[in-house]
Motif scaffolding. Structure first.
Motif, PDB file in Angstrom:
ATOM      1  N   ASN A  46     -34.674 -10.290   6.429  1.00 31.36           N
ATOM      2  CA  ASN A  46     -33.332  -9.402   6.491  1.00 31.36           C
ATOM      3  C   ASN A  46     -33.389  -8.893   4.761  1.00 31.36           C
ATOM      4  O   ASN A  46     -33.255  -9.621   3.943  1.00 31.36           O
ATOM      5  N   PRO A  47     -33.628  -7.638   4.905  1.00 33.95           N
ATOM      6  CA  PRO A  47     -33.638  -7.044   3.535  1.00 33.95           C
ATOM      7  C   PRO A  47     -32.106  -7.104   2.755  1.00 33.95           C
ATOM      8  O   PRO A  47     -31.137  -7.173   3.702  1.00 33.95           O
ATOM      9  N   GLN A  48     -32.155  -7.381   1.568  1.00 37.01           N
ATOM     10  CA  GLN A  48     -30.972  -7.725   0.993  1.00 37.01           C
ATOM     11  C   GLN A  48     -30.612  -6.610   0.097  1.00 37.01           C
ATOM     12  O   GLN A  48     -31.594  -6.141  -0.483  1.00 37.01           O
ATOM     13  N   THR A  49     -29.414  -6.558  -0.509  1.00 33.26           N
ATOM     14  CA  THR A  49     -29.146  -5.498  -1.464  1.00 33.26           C
ATOM     15  C   THR A  49     -29.083  -6.375  -2.849  1.00 33.26           C
ATOM     16  O   THR A  49     -28.110  -7.387  -2.742  1.00 33.26           O
ATOM     17  N   PRO A  50     -29.958  -6.183  -3.771  1.00 31.84           N
ATOM     18  CA  PRO A  50     -29.955  -6.956  -4.831  1.00 31.84           C
ATOM     19  C   PRO A  50     -28.881  -6.604  -6.155  1.00 31.84           C
ATOM     20  O   PRO A  50     -28.405  -5.533  -5.826  1.00 31.84           O
ATOM     21  N   VAL A  80     -33.092   1.420 -12.443  1.00 33.67           N
ATOM     22  CA  VAL A  80     -33.470   1.998 -11.409  1.00 33.67           C
ATOM     23  C   VAL A  80     -33.115   1.461 -10.027  1.00 33.67           C
ATOM     24  O   VAL A  80     -32.872   0.145  -9.822  1.00 33.67           O
ATOM     25  N   PRO A  81     -32.520   2.163  -9.080  1.00 33.43           N
ATOM     26  CA  PRO A  81     -32.090   1.642  -7.721  1.00 33.43           C
ATOM     27  C   PRO A  81     -33.091   1.259  -7.172  1.00 33.43           C
ATOM     28  O   PRO A  81     -34.295   1.264  -7.093  1.00 33.43           O
ATOM     29  N   TRP A  82     -32.687   0.043  -6.388  1.00 27.92           N
ATOM     30  CA  TRP A  82     -33.728  -0.652  -5.500  1.00 27.92           C
ATOM     31  C   TRP A  82     -34.581   0.094  -4.574  1.00 27.92           C
ATOM     32  O   TRP A  82     -35.659   0.036  -4.356  1.00 27.92           O
ATOM     33  N   SER A  83     -33.861   0.958  -4.066  1.00 28.28           N
ATOM     34  CA  SER A  83     -34.363   2.204  -3.089  1.00 28.28           C
ATOM     35  C   SER A  83     -35.766   2.822  -3.708  1.00 28.28           C
ATOM     36  O   SER A  83     -36.751   2.877  -2.777  1.00 28.28           O
ATOM     37  N   ALA A  84     -35.586   2.902  -5.037  1.00 24.12           N
ATOM     38  CA  ALA A  84     -36.745   3.641  -5.865  1.00 24.12           C
ATOM     39  C   ALA A  84     -37.951   2.717  -5.775  1.00 24.12           C
ATOM     40  O   ALA A  84     -39.219   3.146  -5.653  1.00 24.12           O
ATOM     41  N   ALA A  85     -37.520   1.378  -6.096  1.00 21.08           N
ATOM     42  CA  ALA A  85     -38.674   0.433  -6.126  1.00 21.08           C
ATOM     43  C   ALA A  85     -39.170   0.283  -4.937  1.00 21.08           C
ATOM     44  O   ALA A  85     -40.362  -0.003  -4.946  1.00 21.08           O
ATOM     45  N   GLU A  86     -38.704  -0.008  -3.698  1.00 23.69           N
ATOM     46  CA  GLU A  86     -39.123  -0.132  -2.428  1.00 23.69           C
ATOM     47  C   GLU A  86     -39.878   0.885  -2.088  1.00 23.69           C
ATOM     48  O   GLU A  86     -41.099   0.759  -1.484  1.00 23.69           O
ATOM     49  N   ALA A  87     -39.720   2.202  -2.508  1.00 23.91           N
ATOM     50  CA  ALA A  87     -40.711   3.418  -2.126  1.00 23.91           C
ATOM     51  C   ALA A  87     -41.771   3.151  -2.824  1.00 23.91           C
ATOM     52  O   ALA A  87     -43.018   3.508  -2.250  1.00 23.91           O
ATOM     53  N   ARG A  88     -41.952   2.657  -4.091  1.00 23.25           N
ATOM     54  CA  ARG A  88     -42.933   2.378  -4.975  1.00 23.25           C
ATOM     55  C   ARG A  88     -43.834   1.463  -4.423  1.00 23.25           C
ATOM     56  O   ARG A  88     -44.996   1.455  -4.325  1.00 23.25           O
ATOM     57  N   LEU A  89     -43.131   0.044  -3.865  1.00 25.00           N
ATOM     58  CA  LEU A  89     -43.924  -0.889  -3.297  1.00 25.00           C
ATOM     59  C   LEU A  89     -44.587  -0.345  -2.034  1.00 25.00           C
ATOM     60  O   LEU A  89     -45.704  -0.693  -1.741  1.00 25.00           O
ATOM     61  N   ALA A  90     -44.132   0.397  -1.245  1.00 25.22           N
ATOM     62  CA  ALA A  90     -44.418   1.026  -0.033  1.00 25.22           C
ATOM     63  C   ALA A  90     -45.623   1.907  -0.306  1.00 25.22           C
ATOM     64  O   ALA A  90     -46.700   1.843   0.493  1.00 25.22           O
ATOM     65  N   ALA A  91     -45.632   2.516  -1.191  1.00 24.27           N
ATOM     66  CA  ALA A  91     -46.711   3.624  -1.694  1.00 24.27           C
ATOM     67  C   ALA A  91     -47.636   2.818  -2.154  1.00 24.27           C
ATOM     68  O   ALA A  91     -49.067   3.319  -2.407  1.00 24.27           O
ATOM     69  N   ALA A  92     -47.727   1.711  -3.051  1.00 22.52           N
ATOM     70  CA  ALA A  92     -48.725   1.186  -4.058  1.00 22.52           C
ATOM     71  C   ALA A  92     -49.877   0.792  -3.140  1.00 22.52           C
ATOM     72  O   ALA A  92     -49.662   0.108  -1.863  1.00 22.52           O
ATOM     73  N   GLU A  93     -51.091   0.922  -3.580  1.00 19.64           N
ATOM     74  CA  GLU A  93     -52.386   0.881  -2.768  1.00 19.64           C
ATOM     75  C   GLU A  93     -52.958  -0.821  -3.155  1.00 19.64           C
ATOM     76  O   GLU A  93     -53.431  -1.397  -2.246  1.00 19.64           O
ATOM     77  N   VAL A  94     -52.946  -1.029  -4.496  1.00 20.24           N
ATOM     78  CA  VAL A  94     -53.468  -2.246  -4.941  1.00 20.24           C
ATOM     79  C   VAL A  94     -52.536  -2.959  -5.813  1.00 20.24           C
ATOM     80  O   VAL A  94     -51.404  -2.563  -6.516  1.00 20.24           O
ATOM     81  N   PHE A  95     -52.418  -4.499  -5.231  1.00 25.69           N
ATOM     82  CA  PHE A  95     -51.532  -5.428  -5.873  1.00 25.69           C
ATOM     83  C   PHE A  95     -52.389  -6.341  -6.578  1.00 25.69           C
ATOM     84  O   PHE A  95     -53.428  -6.596  -6.116  1.00 25.69           O
ATOM     85  N   TRP A  96     -51.710  -7.133  -7.548  1.00 25.08           N
ATOM     86  CA  TRP A  96     -52.365  -8.331  -8.161  1.00 25.08           C
ATOM     87  C   TRP A  96     -51.611  -9.553  -7.756  1.00 25.08           C
ATOM     88  O   TRP A  96     -50.248  -9.653  -8.006  1.00 25.08           O
ATOM     89  N   LEU A  97     -52.048 -10.491  -7.120  1.00 21.99           N
ATOM     90  CA  LEU A  97     -51.220 -11.778  -6.556  1.00 21.99           C
ATOM     91  C   LEU A  97     -51.719 -12.805  -7.542  1.00 21.99           C
ATOM     92  O   LEU A  97     -52.880 -13.369  -7.884  1.00 21.99           O
ATOM     93  N   THR A  98     -50.753 -13.401  -7.861  1.00 21.15           N
ATOM     94  CA  THR A  98     -50.752 -14.656  -8.722  1.00 21.15           C
ATOM     95  C   THR A  98     -50.423 -15.977  -7.903  1.00 21.15           C
ATOM     96  O   THR A  98     -49.161 -15.674  -7.302  1.00 21.15           O
ATOM     97  N   THR A  99     -51.183 -16.917  -7.800  1.00 22.33           N
ATOM     98  CA  THR A  99     -50.789 -18.196  -6.991  1.00 22.33           C
ATOM     99  C   THR A  99     -51.291 -19.213  -8.143  1.00 22.33           C
ATOM    100  O   THR A  99     -51.687 -18.865  -9.331  1.00 22.33           O
ATOM    101  N   VAL A 100     -50.769 -20.436  -7.837  1.00 21.06           N
ATOM    102  CA  VAL A 100     -50.944 -21.788  -8.746  1.00 21.06           C
ATOM    103  C   VAL A 100     -51.984 -22.493  -8.122  1.00 21.06           C
ATOM    104  O   VAL A 100     -51.866 -22.833  -6.973  1.00 21.06           O
ATOM    105  N   ARG A 101     -53.358 -22.919  -8.824  1.00 21.54           N
ATOM    106  CA  ARG A 101     -54.135 -23.807  -8.279  1.00 21.54           C
ATOM    107  C   ARG A 101     -53.356 -25.086  -8.225  1.00 21.54           C
ATOM    108  O   ARG A 101     -52.624 -25.447  -8.794  1.00 21.54           O
ATOM    109  N   PRO A 102     -54.135 -26.056  -7.419  1.00 20.30           N
ATOM    110  CA  PRO A 102     -53.300 -27.394  -7.479  1.00 20.30           C
ATOM    111  C   PRO A 102     -53.279 -28.267  -8.650  1.00 20.30           C
ATOM    112  O   PRO A 102     -52.482 -29.012  -8.963  1.00 20.30           O
ATOM    113  N   ASP A 103     -54.197 -27.734  -9.877  1.00 23.09           N
ATOM    114  CA  ASP A 103     -53.933 -28.732 -11.088  1.00 23.09           C
ATOM    115  C   ASP A 103     -53.015 -27.806 -12.131  1.00 23.09           C
ATOM    116  O   ASP A 103     -53.119 -28.284 -13.252  1.00 23.09           O
ATOM    117  N   GLY A 104     -52.534 -26.867 -11.455  1.00 25.13           N
ATOM    118  CA  GLY A 104     -51.501 -26.068 -12.403  1.00 25.13           C
ATOM    119  C   GLY A 104     -51.926 -24.823 -13.014  1.00 25.13           C
ATOM    120  O   GLY A 104     -51.123 -24.128 -13.584  1.00 25.13           O
TER     121      GLY A 104
END
Length: 169
Positions: free
Chosen positions: A2-6, A22-46
């Motif tokens: 469920n999307p929330q209003t932040p 910047v309104p969240w709606s503008a950020a959502e539009a940019r997230l929807a349009a962006a083609e490439v993202f960088w994902l950061t996860t954490v390895r088991p050793d931190g």
């Protein structure tokens, strides 16, 4: 999901006097349009692990997929905290976004079918997946799908005026 209003706040420490939040709606539009993202996860050793990938914004969350044996999937087995970033490489123009949250596996086949359609709509036929056994199936094999609903997000306006907006959910 469920999307929330932040709660939206401009951080004056990192913002021009002329900037506004910047309104969240503008950020959502940019997230929807962006083609490439960088994902950061954490390895088991931190240690952090960062990798580029594609993602789809749908129903208040970013969605990405990965093979079950890939480093990011193995990292998520132990720690679901992630950060996804996107933006522009320019210093004085554009808008960068940082989304912090928990990666939750998506296994509902109706939801996966809708997401598979969203992948094709955004990225084209090369990204067509079948849905089977709670995952995507494609030329590269099985891909697990994860949703990241923002817990906190940051937007960085670059140029004139520059500013940093924080959204808390």
């Amino acid at each position: 999901m469920n999307p929330q209003t932040p709660q939206t706040v401009l951080d004056p420490r990192y913002s021009d006097d002329k900037a506004g939040p910047v309104p969240w709606s503008a950020a959502e539009a940019r997230l929807a349009a962006a083609e490439v993202f960088w994902l950061t996860t954490v390895r088991p050793d931190g240690r952090p692990h960062v990798t580029p990938l594609i993602a789809v914004w749908s129903e208040g969350a970013l969605h990405f997929c990965t093979g079950p044996d890939e480093r990011k999937a193995r990292n998520l087995e132990a720690n679901t905290s992630v950060v996804l970033t996107t933006g522009t490489p320019a210093l004085d123009e554009g808008f960068d976004l940082v989304v912090e949250g928990e990666a939750a596996r998506v296994t509902d086949e109706d939801r996966l079918a809708a997401l598979a359609g969203a992948w094709v709509e955004k990225y084209g036929e090369d990204w067509r997946f079948e849905v089977r056994d709670g995952a995507f199936r494609g030329d590269g094999g099985t891909a697990l799908v994860f949703a990241v609903a923002p817990r906190t997000a940051f937007g960085f306006a670059k140029g004139d005026p520059f500013g940093q907006t924080r959204w808390r959910f």
